[in-house]
Scaffold this motif. Structure first.
Motif, PDB file in Angstrom:
ATOM      1  N   ALA A  36      -5.294  26.879  80.419  1.00 36.63           N
ATOM      2  CA  ALA A  36      -4.222  27.026  81.409  1.00 36.63           C
ATOM      3  C   ALA A  36      -2.865  27.121  80.718  1.00 36.63           C
ATOM      4  O   ALA A  36      -1.987  27.882  81.145  1.00 36.63           O
ATOM      5  N   SER A  61      -0.615  30.498  80.958  1.00 39.65           N
ATOM      6  CA  SER A  61       0.730  30.389  81.522  1.00 39.65           C
ATOM      7  C   SER A  61       1.767  30.975  80.577  1.00 39.65           C
ATOM      8  O   SER A  61       2.645  31.742  80.979  1.00 39.65           O
ATOM      9  N   SER A 108       1.387  34.818  80.160  1.00 44.59           N
ATOM     10  CA  SER A 108       1.800  35.617  81.316  1.00 44.59           C
ATOM     11  C   SER A 108       3.274  36.009  81.250  1.00 44.59           C
ATOM     12  O   SER A 108       3.705  36.941  81.932  1.00 44.59           O
ATOM     13  N   TYR A 129       8.012  24.272  78.190  1.00 43.93           N
ATOM     14  CA  TYR A 129       6.729  23.553  78.082  1.00 43.93           C
ATOM     15  C   TYR A 129       7.026  22.086  77.839  1.00 43.93           C
ATOM     16  O   TYR A 129       7.657  21.728  76.847  1.00 43.93           O
ATOM     17  N   LEU A 150       6.367  24.437  82.683  1.00 47.80           N
ATOM     18  CA  LEU A 150       4.942  24.198  82.473  1.00 47.80           C
ATOM     19  C   LEU A 150       4.775  22.724  82.147  1.00 47.80           C
ATOM     20  O   LEU A 150       5.118  22.274  81.053  1.00 47.80           O
ATOM     21  N   ILE A 189       4.435  24.658  87.232  1.00 47.54           N
ATOM     22  CA  ILE A 189       2.980  24.683  87.109  1.00 47.54           C
ATOM     23  C   ILE A 189       2.580  23.363  86.458  1.00 47.54           C
ATOM     24  O   ILE A 189       3.034  23.049  85.355  1.00 47.54           O
ATOM     25  N   ALA A 241      -4.837  24.198  86.646  1.00 52.29           N
ATOM     26  CA  ALA A 241      -3.407  24.338  86.870  1.00 52.29           C
ATOM     27  C   ALA A 241      -3.151  24.237  88.367  1.00 52.29           C
ATOM     28  O   ALA A 241      -3.958  24.710  89.173  1.00 52.29           O
ATOM     29  N   THR A 294      -0.054  24.766  91.335  1.00 52.10           N
ATOM     30  CA  THR A 294       1.289  25.228  91.662  1.00 52.10           C
ATOM     31  C   THR A 294       1.349  25.637  93.128  1.00 52.10           C
ATOM     32  O   THR A 294       0.359  26.126  93.698  1.00 52.10           O
ATOM     33  N   LEU A 342       3.374  32.247  90.715  1.00 57.69           N
ATOM     34  CA  LEU A 342       2.955  31.555  89.497  1.00 57.69           C
ATOM     35  C   LEU A 342       1.436  31.409  89.460  1.00 57.69           C
ATOM     36  O   LEU A 342       0.825  31.528  88.392  1.00 57.69           O
ATOM     37  N   HIS A 343       0.839  31.144  90.599  1.00 56.54           N
ATOM     38  CA  HIS A 343      -0.613  31.050  90.670  1.00 56.54           C
ATOM     39  C   HIS A 343      -1.250  32.357  90.195  1.00 56.54           C
ATOM     40  O   HIS A 343      -2.202  32.348  89.404  1.00 56.54           O
ATOM     41  N   ARG A 350       0.046  34.595  88.221  1.00 59.58           N
ATOM     42  CA  ARG A 350       0.277  34.755  86.782  1.00 59.58           C
ATOM     43  C   ARG A 350      -0.817  34.043  85.980  1.00 59.58           C
ATOM     44  O   ARG A 350      -1.399  34.614  85.055  1.00 59.58           O
ATOM     45  N   VAL A 351      -1.041  32.771  86.307  1.00 57.62           N
ATOM     46  CA  VAL A 351      -2.045  32.007  85.569  1.00 57.62           C
ATOM     47  C   VAL A 351      -3.431  32.609  85.794  1.00 57.62           C
ATOM     48  O   VAL A 351      -4.194  32.847  84.842  1.00 57.62           O
TER      49      VAL A 351
END
Length: 387
Positions: free
Chosen positions: A108, A112, A115, A177, A208, A237, A256, A258, A263-264, A266-267
């Motif tokens: 994940a 992330s 992406s 991150y 993240l 996320i 993950a 979100t 964003l969902h 993307r992951v």
């Protein structure tokens, strides 16, 4: 009265998960199968105080579930993956459509970061002393990384992180991150500063949040950023893993979470298949995610091990950071290598070097009787002048 599962979820989000899972009553049903029989480590079977694993291993229920799953490993796990997705959503208090399943939290994290990696001007912002997977994913994809100097006592300097992200966001996506509690320092970030930053919705910035160790936190000031996702934050996320308190490091499962559909996606788009988790891992996770007895025992033993080491550090007058995880971080005031070699000679493996904290050592908590053995070995090394 036993806590209901929803109450435990609320405690986890509020930073009191360990307290919620504290032992209740004299004897717990989960304890009996794990009756401790200390065996002195050998070269062939060293004491692994280096990987931040749950030394109990899988719960008894999870072991039985894994064995039973062998009979259906010839079948694709589509339906059971969806059952797991629902269980993970229940665990964090979210919706199944907000969950992306992954191979440990590592996948994940990679997905992330990846992406964003090829977007013009994208930059990863990290503290200089933290878990390496975010940085590794960025570098593999040619994404610039900005490392922010640590604050006092190896704390994460949130104002400095915020300034670095704001500067990066002028050129493209700023991907922050954040490991909280942090690895290898074992400490938590300032919740108020962190939440204020995220709530300010800085332009062109995504967070993240790696909360692999959140279930071990005992400091009531800590809050999970799951709380912000519940409030509708679209710039976060949250990544969770079954590798730590659930003892599933070898089964590779995480997720993950979100509230942002963007964003969902993307992951999800950068993970190979989030419905193709392996069947034994799914069944182990489903067995453990609601096993409060096992989680209580894991946290109880972790607290015992923590106290053993903190008492040792005080006895030996060694500087250490306040642990909110299943490991500790302390200052040898000298190079790590001689200490690590001396411990290995005693068949105990400790953490690797973590630059720039070159005189500091990370030791994972093992079972209490094993932790006492580690402490006794360290007392012996003090007498020999190694510490």
């Amino acid at each position: 009265m036993h806590m209901q599962r929803r109450q435990v979820i609320g405690a986890a989000i509020g930073g009191a998960f360990a307290a919620a899972l504290a032992p209740q009553g004299a004897v717990r049903a989960a304890e009996a199968p794990f009756a401790e029989k200390f065996v002195k480590p050998t070269a062939d079977k060293p004491l692994l105080a280096c990987f931040n694993e749950n030394p109990l291993g899988l719960s008894m229920e999870a072991r039985a579930a894994v064995a039973k799953s062998a009979a259906v490993c010839n079948r694709y796990p589509f339906a059971r993956a969806e059952t797991l997705r629902k269980a993970c959503a229940d665990f964090v208090g979210g919706k199944p459509e907000e969950i992306v399943l992954s191979q440990g939290s590592a996948e994940a994290i990679r997905a992330s970061v990846e992406s964003y990696a090829h977007e013009p001007g994208a930059t990863l912002i990290i503290p200089e002393l933290t878990y390496s997977d975010g940085e590794m994913a960025a570098k593999r994809n040619g994404m610039p990384v900005v490392k922010v100097k640590m604050g006092k006592n190896w704390s994460i300097d949130i104002p400095a992180m915020r300034a670095a992200a704001a500067e990066a966001a002028k050129k493209g996506p700023a991907v922050v991150y954040f490991v909280n509690p942090n690895n290898p320092t074992s400490t938590i970030a300032d919740t108020n500063q962190l939440f204020d930053w995220i709530r300010s919705q800085p332009k062109n910035t995504v967070f993240l949040m790696d909360e692999a160790y959140g279930e071990f936190v005992v400091d009531p000031s800590w809050k999970s950023t799951i709380e912000l996702v519940h409030a509708g934050a679209k710039n976060v996320i949250v990544m969770k893993t079954f590798s730590k308190i659930f003892g599933m490091a070898g089964l590779r499962l995480g997720f993950a979470y979100t509230a942002s559909p963007e964003l969902h996606k993307r992951v999800h788009d950068h993970i190979a298949y989030d419905f193709f988790m392996n069947t034994p891992a799914i069944e182990a996770a489903l067995a453990e995610i609601g096993d409060l007895g096992f989680l209580r025992l894991s946290n109880s033993e972790n607290k015992e091990a923590r106290k053993i080491m903190e008492d040792l550090f005080k006895e030996l007058n060694l500087e250490y950071l306040p642990s909110q995880t299943n490991f500790c971080f302390f200052n040898l005031k000298g190079p790590l290598e001689p200490f690590a070699k001396a411990m290995k000679a005693e068949n105990i493996l400790v953490g690797r070097p973590f630059p720039p904290a070159l005189t500091w050592c990370r030791i994972s908590y093992v079972r209490p009787e094993e932790m006492k053995y580690v402490a006794d070995v360290m007392r012996g090394l003090r007498k020999k002048g190694v510490i």
